[in-house]
Motif scaffolding. Structure first.
Motif: not given
Length: 497
Positions: A375-378, A428-431, A410-415
């Motif tokens: 996720l860090v790399d993403l 999104n969830t797929d990513m 994904p919402g939490l991560l975007t936030s």
């Protein structure tokens, strides 16, 4: 008057308790050097004959007697007498008793027990090194076979005994192949130093006879001569220390393996199951299946460390030349080799029969957030955020989602990305799921040495080639030694016709 072969200078007989103290244990250990002492004496006396120091008749009488003793040794009919101190005096005394001092009394000409025991030990040790290498190579081959069958079998890797990152069983196997190959490399290196002939060094300063040390070395299958006679005599214990050090490093590898086997086979881990033939039960608790082979291997590491320290301690306090302290080196090297060989004989079977619980390993991977680094790399790829900031974002994300059962949010991560970087990005969830999928994660690690199946397959194939080369070299060394002894036996037969 002393009744010893060396007793001319002494007017008193040795006290029985002194004989027991100085020689009893050593004689027991010397049994494994008996055949080597025969061959060493054959080569030495043939060399004496070749330079004209002894007559052909004397050589013939000596060789006939030695041949009879050799047969008695092989049939376990030759009993060592403790009062004769060691294998050398036992054989020489027997020869003299059989053929008389006129002939038998010449067999030790131009030789000391100092260089005699050194050549015996080196012939013994080179055989032992080859035997240990053969066993290590067999274990390496076992790991390669298990690895080839599990190129895509996912497992969880650990650091600090905590869940770290996913890898594969094949990658884990390869992580044992390489250090074991380094052990073989070290044993090959010490073999080259062992396989130099010290015979001809005498007590310390050589001998006054025009001996041919190269002939003796060649007859005994050595690669060359250990030249400086004082160094040769003083070096007893040096190669033994090297061998014990290599064995200590080997035991570190085996102990780490056994530690993992012990923990992973517990019900709490449930990652592997051991075959019953490598476990034992409890005298009280009928449900037990104890990993005793692994535990005893782990426990016997201390023996090898102790033997190494014992030899180093002996060597650090003695001056140049031979000192009786060095007799104490036999026990540690003999027992150390015996211990390691017994472990190596059983370890391939233990490893090859391990059953991996793939379902359990996958659950451990998914429950541990072991792919969080992905996720860090993403985030970095999508936002060009600095690594350390992306690392902090994912740390906060992991801490919060752990409360909800590790479900992708994904919402939490975007936030979090927006609050920490000010950047608006839709994830999104797929990513997320694609980024943290363990199989995909493994496949992305296809760089040199990584766990990607294709890369591990390449590494294992490469190691098989290296192993095959090691096996060829080992076979050549063993054949050379066997050929040497066959030639010596023929020399005995030809000389006694």
């Amino acid at each position: 008057m002393s009744d010893k072969l060396w007793g001319g200078r002494f007017s008193k007989k040795a006290k029985e308790e002194v004989e027991r103290f100085t020689a009893e244990k050593d004689v027991q250990l010397d049994e494994r050097l008996a055949i080597y002492d025969i061959f060493g004496t054959v080569a030495h006396d043939y060399m004496l004959y070749s330079i004209g120091a002894i007559s052909k008749k004397t050589l013939q009488r000596i060789l006939v007697s030695l041949w009879k003793i050799k047969e008695r040794i092989e049939n376990k009919e030759f009993q060592l007498r403790p009062e004769l101190e060691d294998i050398h005096m036992n054989i020489e005394k027997t020869v003299i008793e059989e053929i008389g001092e006129e002939y038998g009394g010449m067999m030790h000409l131009a030789r000391s027990r100092n260089d005699q025991v050194l050549v015996d030990m080196r012939m013994y040790l080179r055989d032992q090194i080859n035997e240990v290498m053969k066993l290590v190579i067999n274990l390496i081959s076992t790991f390669i076979t298990v690895g080839e069958k599990n190129l895509e079998t996912l497992m969880l890797g650990y650091t600090h005994t905590r869940e770290a990152q996913p890898t594969t069983v094949a990658h884990w196997c390869g992580a044992y192949v390489d250090p074991l190959l380094r052990i073989v490399d070290r044993l090959e290196e010490v073999y080259n130093r062992v396989n130099l002939c010290p015979l001809g060094s005498g007590a310390i300063s050589g001998v006054s006879w025009p001996i041919d040390r190269k002939l003796t070395a060649n007859l005994l299958g050595f690669d060359g001569v250990q030249e400086n006679t004082m160094d040769a005599i003083s070096s007893r214990g040096e190669v033994e220390s090297e061998i014990l050090f290599a064995l200590s490093l080997l035991m570190i590898v085996l102990s780490r393996l056994c530690e993992e086997i012990i923990w992973w086979s517990t019900r709490e881990f449930g990652v592997i199951e051991l075959d019953e033939v490598y476990t034992t039960g409890s005298s009280l608790m009928p449900q037990k299946k104890n990993p005793d082979v692994a535990e005893l291997t782990r426990g016997r590491v201390g023996r090898i460390y102790g033997y190494l320290v014992q030899v180093l301690t002996i060597l650090k306090g003695i001056p140049s030349g031979y000192n009786r302290d060095q007799q104490e080196i036999k026990g540690p090297i003999f027992h150390g080799l015996d211990t390691v060989k017994s472990i190596l004989q059983i370890m391939p079977g233990l490893v090859s029969t391990i059953k991996f619980n793939q379902e359990r390993m996958l659950n451990l991977i998914s429950d541990s957030y072991s792919t969080a680094t992905e996720l860090v790399d993403l985030i970095i790829k999508e936002t060009q955020t600095p690594f350390r900031l992306a690392h902090r974002i994912v740390g906060i994300y992991v801490k919060q989602t752990l409360k909800s059962g590790n479900k992708a949010d994904p919402g939490l991560l975007t936030s979090l990305i927006k609050s920490e970087t000010g950047k608006v990005i839709r994830i999104n969830t797929d990513m997320i799921e694609k980024a943290i999928d363990p199989k995909t994660t493994i496949e992305r690690r296809n760089h040199i040495g990584g766990p990607a199946p294709a890369e591990v397959r390449r590494m294992l194939a490469n190691r098989k080639e290296i192993l095959n080369s090691k096996m060829v070299n080992l076979a050549q060394r063993v054949d050379k030694i066997e050929s040497t002894y066959n030639k010596l036996e023929k020399l005995i037969q030809d000389s006694t016709r």
